[in-house]
Design an enzyme around this catalytic site. Structure first.
Site, PDB file in Angstrom:
ATOM      1  N   LYS A 110       0.991  -1.176   0.219  1.00  0.00           N
ATOM      2  CA  LYS A 110       0.142   0.215  -0.120  1.00  0.00           C
ATOM      3  C   LYS A 110       0.155   1.320   0.211  1.00  0.00           C
ATOM      4  O   LYS A 110       1.469   1.131   1.060  1.00  0.00           O
ATOM      5  CB  LYS A 110      -0.340   0.067   1.273  1.00  0.00           C
TER       6      LYS A 110
HETATM    7  C1  E4P Z   1      -8.524   0.943   4.103  1.00  0.00           C
HETATM    8  O1  E4P Z   1      -7.593   0.071   3.702  1.00  0.00           O
HETATM    9  C2  E4P Z   1      -8.424   1.824   5.002  1.00  0.00           C
HETATM   10  O2  E4P Z   1      -7.566   1.351   6.265  1.00  0.00           O
HETATM   11  C3  E4P Z   1      -9.275   2.097   6.106  1.00  0.00           C
HETATM   12  O3  E4P Z   1     -10.313   1.902   4.688  1.00  0.00           O
HETATM   13  C4  E4P Z   1      -9.103   3.784   6.573  1.00  0.00           C
HETATM   14  O4  E4P Z   1     -10.890   3.931   7.627  1.00  0.00           O
HETATM   15  P1  E4P Z   1     -10.801   4.721   8.339  1.00  0.00           P
HETATM   16  O5  E4P Z   1     -11.303   6.334   7.940  1.00  0.00           O
HETATM   17  O6  E4P Z   1     -12.354   3.973   8.890  1.00  0.00           O
HETATM   18  O7  E4P Z   1      -9.888   5.118   9.464  1.00  0.00           O
END
Ligand code: E4P
Length: 282
Positions: A110
């Site tokens: 990522k």
């Molecule tokens: C995606 O891969 C992220 O880990 C995640 O969905 C972030 O979500 P949040 O906005 O609830 O922290």
């Protein structure tokens, strides 16, 4: 897979992965298709220990966590590069990516949707699967499409829904707009709906046929309470009190550097990841 959408868990705790996988299997829904992690979620897991880890110990713990997850299910697991957003270069991200891709057989790396992040993606997408995270605009999505044009592996993009909703904008519009724009292309980037907060987000992502959605354990449990209800064919998403994000006509044919990839929520999100990480790591 439910309704043509792969179901991933968004979390940093293998115990949740086990429970979510078992839950979906027990309901005849095939189990989890994959997992996403991020520095905030891993830091939360590490904060449960009394010992404050060094950065190296925390990275070793991150590796152990995803290896545990890997034992539970076979799907792809997104592992994020971590660093100070003010100073982290594409070279540093590449070096982390090349190490992390070896942690497990099904790793996806990522990268943040920043200039340095996409520079790293341009090179790394020939070496392994990538997931571009913290995406908040169609221009960013067009740049992700363009930068991965010559990839050799799977490519994902993570538009963050909930963080737009938090500030009064309809985050699901972004998912819908990116899917519409990508329909003109060759389908090489899979839209992974991220930052889902409500059962309606899940149902709308399924209705839109987002290829993947990642769901935190708490939200998966809320969906279970509703019997894992699927959207009807005439499903309508009521984004009450949220302002529309209009569709933009954009070409997918430019060089990725020609798109405006800056978004303030990307910067805010990256800073928060780093702050959360540093709050538990010595
Ligand atoms: C995606 O891969 C992220 O880990 C995640 O969905 C972030 O979500 P949040 O906005 O609830 O922290």
């Amino acid at each position: 897979m439910i309704h043509q959408t792969l179901i991933y868990l968004d979390g940093g705790d293998p115990e949740e992965t086990r429970q979510a996988h078992e839950l979906l299997k027990s309901k005849g829904l095939g189990g989890l298709d994959g997992q996403t992690t991020n520095p905030t979620l891993i830091a939360k897991n590490l904060s449960a220990n009394d010992h404050r880890p060094t950065h190296e110990e925390a990275i070793a713990a991150y590796k152990k966590i995803v290896q545990e997850m890997r034992k539970i299910m076979d799907g792809p697991i997104s592992i994020q590069v971590i660093g100070d957003p003010e100073t982290m270069t594409a070279e540093e991200m590449l070096s982390q990516a090349r190490e992390r891709i070896q942690w497990i057989s099904n790793a996806v790396i990522k990268f943040p949707c920043t200039h340095e992040g996409l520079k790293a993606v341009e090179e790394f997408c020939e070496e392994g699967p990538v997931n571009v995270t913290l995406v908040f605009s169609q221009e960013q999505a067009a740049a992700v499409y363009a930068v991965t044009r010559y990839r050799n592996y799977d490519c994902y993009i993570s538009p963050f829904v909930g963080r737009f909703d938090d500030r009064g904008e309809n985050g699901m519009d972004l998912v819908s707009n990116i899917l519409q724009m990508y329909a003109q292309g060759d389908g090489h980037v899979k839209v992974l709906t991220a930052s889902a907060r409500t059962v309606k987000h899940i149902q709308y992502a399924l209705w839109l046929k987002s290829p993947v959605i990642t769901i935190p354990f708490k939200l998966l449990s809320a969906w279970e309470q509703e019997g894992f209800a699927l959207p009807e064919s005439d499903f309508f998403y009521h984004a009450e009190g949220l302002s529309d994000i209009p569709y933009e006509e954009l070409s997918l044919d430019l060089d990725w550097r020609e798109y405006n990839i800056h978004h303030d929520l990307t910067d805010i999100g990256l800073k928060k990841f780093w702050d959360d990480w540093r709050s538990v790591v010595a």
